[in-house]
Write a protein that holds these residues in place. Structure first.
Motif, PDB file in Angstrom:
ATOM      1  N   LEU A 136       0.834  -1.202   0.000  1.00  0.00           N
ATOM      2  CA  LEU A 136       0.000   0.000   0.000  1.00  0.00           C
ATOM      3  C   LEU A 136       0.872   1.257   0.000  1.00  0.00           C
ATOM      4  CD1 LEU A 136      -3.222   0.488   1.952  1.00  0.00           C
ATOM      5  CD2 LEU A 136      -1.450   2.191   2.282  1.00  0.00           C
ATOM      6  N   ASN A 137       0.522   2.211  -0.845  1.00  0.00           N
ATOM      7  CA  ASN A 137       1.225   3.497  -0.892  1.00  0.00           C
ATOM      8  C   ASN A 137       0.251   4.627  -0.622  1.00  0.00           C
ATOM      9  OD1 ASN A 137       3.971   2.665  -1.907  1.00  0.00           O
ATOM     10  ND2 ASN A 137       2.661   1.809  -3.522  1.00  0.00           N
ATOM     11  N   LEU A 138       0.682   5.551   0.228  1.00  0.00           N
ATOM     12  CA  LEU A 138      -0.204   6.679   0.540  1.00  0.00           C
ATOM     13  C   LEU A 138       0.621   7.849   1.059  1.00  0.00           C
ATOM     14  CD1 LEU A 138      -3.243   7.574   0.914  1.00  0.00           C
ATOM     15  CD2 LEU A 138      -3.055   6.718   3.250  1.00  0.00           C
ATOM     16  N   ASN A 139       0.311   9.050   0.572  1.00  0.00           N
ATOM     17  CA  ASN A 139       0.966  10.264   1.076  1.00  0.00           C
ATOM     18  C   ASN A 139      -0.080  11.242   1.570  1.00  0.00           C
ATOM     19  OD1 ASN A 139       3.916  10.325   0.759  1.00  0.00           O
ATOM     20  ND2 ASN A 139       3.365   9.722  -1.346  1.00  0.00           N
ATOM     21  N   PRO A 154     -14.599  -2.336   0.155  1.00  0.00           N
ATOM     22  CA  PRO A 154     -15.494  -3.385   0.661  1.00  0.00           C
ATOM     23  C   PRO A 154     -14.991  -3.988   1.976  1.00  0.00           C
ATOM     24  CG  PRO A 154     -14.210  -4.173  -1.220  1.00  0.00           C
ATOM     25  CD  PRO A 154     -13.920  -2.710  -1.087  1.00  0.00           C
ATOM     26  N   ASN A 155     -15.838  -4.749   2.616  1.00  0.00           N
ATOM     27  CA  ASN A 155     -15.455  -5.459   3.831  1.00  0.00           C
ATOM     28  C   ASN A 155     -14.257  -6.343   3.536  1.00  0.00           C
ATOM     29  OD1 ASN A 155     -17.609  -4.444   5.315  1.00  0.00           O
ATOM     30  ND2 ASN A 155     -18.981  -6.039   4.550  1.00  0.00           N
ATOM     31  N   GLY A 156     -13.327  -6.382   4.469  1.00  0.00           N
ATOM     32  CA  GLY A 156     -12.192  -7.289   4.309  1.00  0.00           C
ATOM     33  C   GLY A 156     -11.114  -6.777   3.381  1.00  0.00           C
ATOM     34  N   ASN A 207      -8.219  -5.566  -1.848  1.00  0.00           N
ATOM     35  CA  ASN A 207      -7.174  -6.578  -1.652  1.00  0.00           C
ATOM     36  C   ASN A 207      -5.886  -6.000  -1.067  1.00  0.00           C
ATOM     37  OD1 ASN A 207      -8.751  -8.705  -2.642  1.00  0.00           O
ATOM     38  ND2 ASN A 207      -8.308  -8.026  -4.746  1.00  0.00           N
ATOM     39  N   GLY A 208      -6.037  -5.123  -0.142  1.00  0.00           N
ATOM     40  CA  GLY A 208      -4.860  -4.627   0.565  1.00  0.00           C
ATOM     41  C   GLY A 208      -4.012  -3.638  -0.207  1.00  0.00           C
TER      42      GLY A 208
END
Lengths: 244, 414
Positions: free
Chosen positions: A20-23, A35-37, A220-221
């Protein structure tokens, strides 16, 4: 402020986050939907330093590597997680908890601890802004509180501790329209150019009140799609099925 | 096994020949049984004979030592007091009360004999008891302030046993908050064997609180037999952490309808402390209520025991009895034993019991830490919350505040 690079997280031999990438920059509001999960709560837990996750990848918070910090140190440095399910702690008085927390954060920042009287004045003021009855503050922490009261109590803690990054994990779940508005007003009144928000939600409705600068869809993460505030409205119509 | 005790009635001065004979008989009975051991059901988890034999060389009884002390008063709240030195009544002070409404008189051996031949500590007490008090509150009188019983002990108390007997009578519609306060820092081993008889008459209310000022190497056993009349209330709060050994053996007889009893216990046991709460609640009449909540936090090599029996007679319909034991075990070497028992002969009753043990809830710990509270402090908060919750029902705010402060001190190991 927050930079996440290629974050992976596993729990009980199951991969939850997969690169996962996030700034997030100061002054920004980011929303994470999905969605859930899909890993939304895992992301919140990992950022708060919860034990039990095996992680890989880099999380930097204002140039500090978060992987080196304990949960309490993260909180002291200005990361706040509003829990999806705030815990009931029997026997711990809400006021005493709030004061202990505030003083722990102040102490870590090198500020003077706040005395009881000053604290009571401050908390009374903050509680009334959120429409929290003072009586709740002398009760046991979250014990017997309704869902809405627990969520308001989370926002009260946020406003008291004045974090730089606030992560709201499904703060809107279990709230009626009035409580939702109060919680959103609480967030909006705290928002400024120096702090940032990461809002995890299933629904557009909270985002009608707290306008995000970015919406990310987690699947999916991983972040599968990023857009502006309009993405939420689109998702409300089409669902998550088309995004992967 | 080595003989680790040597008791003699003749050490007690000024006995009438008749009393002396009676006491000798009790002592003979005691010697036949010896101290209780784990073969007896009531002592299953607390093998007193073995515990004492390991920790004492030769326990003896003495006449009063009377090494007078300056009382170290509790100054957190106004109160009346009784001063007991080595179990003997030295003085009392009822400053806040109408003196005509309360009587406190010295121990009277004959009035205080209780015969339970199965309890060898009772036998020993009947043989050797030398002090105590009888406290009686008049009809309709509600004390304005709590009454603290300051329990002090002489300096040269090593290897000594103290036996005393008290009696507390609350007449109709009277009220009393009693605080049994042990102020003893002894590092020497000694033993205290107390018997207390409590009568709570119609509509009366007794609150009975157990607390000690500091750690003590004393071995305490107290047997309480209480009888409740119609609509009376008996509340107990037990916070005896810090005593090397303590066993409270409480029998409550709910003899008339609408009588109500509660037992709240909050113990934080450290090192090799060993404490037991044993209760027997006899529902002898209909519409009575009993409530027990027993909480233990066990560290190091400590041991906690709870044996709680609820007995419901056939005529005791509409009984409401509740019993819950919760333990937090923080170390693999610590031990907690619980034996809840229900014996019910009535068919229209509400009885429930539960027992749980576990460790600190990690999600709760995470929640507190996520608010910047350091782990150690968060841990202590959870423990004091877990235990302090037992004081919720105590309405005297100043007493509650004092007890919570003491509890915090106990958790910090003071």
């Amino acid at each position: 402020m927050l930079s996440i690079q290629n974050l992976e997280a596993r729990i009980d031999n199951k991969n939850i986050l997969n690169g996962l990438n996030l700034n997030i920059n100061p002054g920004e509001v980011h929303a994470i939907m999905g969605p859930n999960g899909s890993g939304k709560s895992t992301l919140a837990n990992v950022l708060s330093g919860k034990n039990g996750y095996e992680t890989k990848g880099l999380i930097k918070f204002n140039e500090t590597d978060l992987n080196d910090l304990s949960t309490e140190e993260r909180a002291q440095k200005g990361i706040f997680l509003a829990f999806q399910y705030p815990l009931e702690i029997p026997g711990v008085n809400t006021n005493i908890f709030l004061r202990t927390s505030l003083n722990a954060v102040r102490k870590a920042k090198g500020e003077k601890e706040i005395d009881t009287l000053t604290f009571l004045k401050l908390i009374k003021e903050k509680a009334s802004e959120l429409g929290i009855d003072e009586k709740f503050l002398s009760r046991q922490l979250n014990v017997g509180f309704s869902g809405g009261e627990k969520k308001k109590n989370e926002i009260l803690q946020m406003k008291l501790l004045q974090p730089k990054l606030s992560i709201l994990d499904e703060t809107d779940s279990g709230l009626d329209i009035d409580a939702l508005r109060i919680v959103a007003d609480g967030v909006n009144s705290y928002k400024n150019k120096d702090n940032a928000f990461l809002i995890i939600t299933h629904y557009q409705r909270l985002l009608d009140y707290i306008k995000p600068d970015f919406i990310h869809v987690l699947s999916n993460g991983k972040i599968a799609k990023t857009g502006g505030a309009e993405l939420g409205i689109e998702l409300e119509k089409t669902g998550y099925a088309n995004i992967s | 096994m080595k003989q680790f005790y040597d008791f003699k009635v003749e050490k007690i001065k000024d006995l009438s020949p008749e009393d002396k004979n009676l006491r000798e008989e009790y002592l003979d009975l005691f010697y036949k049984n010896g101290f209780p051991n784990k073969k007896e059901e009531d002592w299953k988890f607390t093998d007193l004979n073995s515990i004492l034999s390991k920790n004492f060389d030769n326990i003896t009884n003495k006449d009063f030592l009377l090494d007078n002390k300056k009382l170290n008063f509790i100054n957190e709240f106004e109160h009346n007091h009784i001063y007991l030195l080595d179990g003997k009544l030295i003085s009392s002070d009822l400053t806040y009360e109408d003196r005509n409404k309360i009587s406190i008189i010295d121990f009277n051996y004959k009035n205080n004999i209780t015969i339970d031949k199965n309890n060898s500590l009772n036998l020993l007490n009947n043989a050797l008891a030398m002090g105590g008090f009888t406290l009686e509150v008049s009809k309709n009188y509600k004390l304005n302030k709590p009454l603290i019983i300051y329990n002090y002990f002489s300096k040269d108390i090593k290897e000594t046993i103290i036996n005393n007997k008290n009696s507390i009578i609350l007449n109709d519609n009277s009220e009393l908050t009693l605080i049994n306060y042990i102020d003893n820092k002894s590092k020497d081993n000694f033993m205290v064997n107390s018997m207390e008889n409590i009568e709570i008459r119609r509509d009366a209310l007794l609150k009975n609180i157990f607390i000690n000022n500091s750690k003590s190497a004393g071995y305490f056993y107290k047997y309480i037999k209480s009888d409740l009349e119609k609509n009376s209330v008996f509340e107990n709060y037990i916070l005896s952490s810090g005593l090397k050994f303590n066993k409270l053996d409480i029998e409550i007889n709910l003899n008339q309808e609408y009588a109500k009893s509660t037992i709240f216990s909050a113990l934080n046991l450290l090192e090799s402390e060993h404490q037991e709460i044993k209760t027997r609640i006899n529902h002898n009449s209909q519409n009575c209520q009993s409530y027990q909540k027993i909480k233990n936090v066990l560290s190091d090599q400590s041991k906690g025991v709870y044996q709680g029996k609820i007995f419901v007679k056939k005529i005791a319909q509409k009984t409401d009895a509740y019993q819950l034991s919760k333990a937090l075990i923080l170390n693999d070497d610590a031990e907690f034993d619980a034996k809840p028992e229900l014996e019910i002969y009535a068919d229209d009753v509400k009885c429930s019991h539960g027992s749980t043990s576990g460790s600190i809830d990690l999600d709760s710990l995470h929640y507190l830490k996520s608010r910047g509270i350091p782990e150690k402090e968060a841990y202590k908060m959870l423990i004091s919350g877990f235990l302090g919750e037992t004081l919720e029902k105590l309405i005297e705010e100043n007493v509650k505040f004092f007890l919570l402060k003491k509890l915090e001190g106990q958790i910090n190991g003071n």
